[in-house]
Write a protein that holds these residues in place. Structure first.
Motif, mmCIF file in Angstrom:
data_model
loop_
_atom_site.group_PDB
_atom_site.id
_atom_site.type_symbol
_atom_site.label_atom_id
_atom_site.label_comp_id
_atom_site.label_asym_id
_atom_site.label_seq_id
_atom_site.Cartn_x
_atom_site.Cartn_y
_atom_site.Cartn_z
ATOM 1 N N TYR A 163 -2.987 -15.154 -36.742
ATOM 2 C CA TYR A 163 -1.966 -14.403 -36.005
ATOM 3 C C TYR A 163 -0.991 -15.340 -35.293
ATOM 4 C CZ TYR A 163 -4.141 -9.911 -36.919
ATOM 5 O OH TYR A 163 -4.631 -8.786 -37.543
ATOM 6 N N PHE A 195 1.402 -16.253 -37.948
ATOM 7 C CA PHE A 195 2.342 -15.156 -38.167
ATOM 8 C C PHE A 195 3.403 -15.141 -37.063
ATOM 9 C CE2 PHE A 195 -1.443 -12.609 -40.083
ATOM 10 C CZ PHE A 195 -1.331 -13.320 -41.273
ATOM 11 N N PHE A 196 2.958 -15.338 -35.817
ATOM 12 C CA PHE A 196 3.887 -15.343 -34.673
ATOM 13 C C PHE A 196 4.884 -16.484 -34.807
ATOM 14 C CE2 PHE A 196 5.442 -16.463 -30.526
ATOM 15 C CZ PHE A 196 5.622 -15.253 -29.876
ATOM 16 N N ALA A 211 4.298 -10.733 -36.171
ATOM 17 C CA ALA A 211 2.847 -10.779 -35.973
ATOM 18 C C ALA A 211 2.321 -9.386 -35.664
ATOM 19 C CB ALA A 211 2.491 -11.747 -34.846
ATOM 20 N N TYR A 249 -0.455 -7.098 -37.638
ATOM 21 C CA TYR A 249 -1.638 -6.617 -36.903
ATOM 22 C C TYR A 249 -1.783 -5.103 -37.020
ATOM 23 C CZ TYR A 249 -4.657 -5.419 -32.949
ATOM 24 O OH TYR A 249 -5.670 -4.911 -32.164
ATOM 25 N N LYS A 288 5.109 -19.374 -43.466
ATOM 26 C CA LYS A 288 3.686 -19.013 -43.529
ATOM 27 C C LYS A 288 2.956 -19.879 -44.547
ATOM 28 C CE LYS A 288 3.118 -14.648 -44.350
ATOM 29 N NZ LYS A 288 2.340 -13.397 -44.521
#
Length: 321
Positions: free
Chosen positions: A22, A25-26, A97, A101, A302
């Motif tokens: 995560y 992703f952020f 993100a 999620y 990513k």
């Protein structure tokens, strides 16, 4: 396959993202958004002037840019760069993100990827909306500062002085004066961005065999990503533009006193349909570049970070890719 075995199979197909995933992703979302929004600052300056400055009302993107340079100099095209870069750094990270999620949580709640195919539209809409809501809490004060800097050339010299003045003179009330209209703008934007992009990919992949999809060249993948991003950008611009126009007016202090819904209703009535969509052409061009650039950069960053791919719940497959 028994019901118990099927549930176990569905659960196994759901990726178990870690905190590190995560964070990746952020970071990827933060970088892709701050790079693209920062690069689009000159277009955004002209778009905002067209929306709120009577001197620009009849100008197109090209003539508006020339007018800014002629009257204020080339540096004026970078007005608001600071709050734009910082605001979309944190907003972009939270949005991308958050979308990963909430999409995963939604898939789990309906029983797994295969079951989620039936509800994929609702999952896309809900995940994008929730992620954007929380991201906008972080974005709103910086967006208010940016619009003040762009709309009033004498307001402050940059991010720090502009934000400090706005906080000192207006407090939390002024910093978050645009929160409701920014939600009205950004949630439709996020819906257009993520949902349309997902369905564009689905349409593209549905037309090819599984073997063709597995062996797609880098050029073909890039073309699909770019085309999907451009179409999603057009959708995001059209869905969010009326609220974007009202947000610019609110942050410049226009409109009557009273509750935010009342102010928005009065401003919308005064602007009319044509006024609400003033500057849509330049914004569609800008947003198509933003959204397509963000998805391309997000995937590349990513991959560079070694982050796992997100979930796909397209109709033709329920696999994680």
């Amino acid at each position: 396959m028994t019901s118990k075995a099927m549930k176990a199979h569905q659960a196994a197909a759901i990726p178990q993202f870690t905190s590190k995933d995560y964070f990746s992703f952020f970071l990827a979302g933060a970088l892709c958004c701050t790079i693209t929004h920062g690069a689009m600052t000159p277009l955004d300056v002209v778009k905002t002037r067209v929306q709120i400055d009577p001197a620009y009302k009849k100008l197109n993107m090209f003539n508006g840019t020339r007018y800014v340079i002629a009257t204020e100099g080339p540096r004026a095209l970078l007005t608001g760069f600071g709050p734009t870069a910082v605001g979309y750094l944190i907003q972009g990270g939270a949005k991308f993100a958050g979308y990963e999620y909430w999409k995963k949580k939604a898939v789990e709640s309906v029983g797994g990827p295969e079951a989620a195919v039936k509800y994929r539209t609702a999952i896309y809409l809900g995940s994008a909306s929730i992620a954007e809501f929380f991201a906008d809490i972080l974005l709103t004060p910086l967006e208010a500062t940016r619009i003040r800097l762009v709309s009033d050339r004498t307001y402050a010299t940059g991010l720090v002085t502009g934000f400090t003045r706005l906080a000192r003179e207006g407090g939390m009330r002024e910093l978050y004066a645009g929160f409701v209209p920014i939600l009205c703008k950004q949630i439709p934007y996020a819906i257009g961005q993520f949902t349309v992009n997902e369905f564009c990919h689905e349409i593209a992949f549905r037309s090819m065999s599984e073997e063709t999809r597995r062996t797609l060249s880098s050029t073909s993948k890039f073309t699909i990503q770019l085309g999907s991003g451009i179409i999603a950008g057009f959708a995001a611009a059209i869905l969010s533009h009326p609220a974007d126009t009202l947000l610019s007016q609110i942050n410049k202090g226009h409109g009557p006193k009273g509750s935010m819904p009342h102010r928005l209703a009065v401003l919308a009535r005064e602007a009319g349909f044509r006024g609400l969509f003033a500057g849509l052409g330049p914004r569609m061009v800008m947003t198509a570049g933003l959204v397509s650039g963000q998805f391309l950069l997000y995937g590349a960053i990513k991959e560079a970070l070694g982050a796992p791919p997100g979930m796909e719940i397209h109709k033709e497959t329920s696999a994680v890719v």
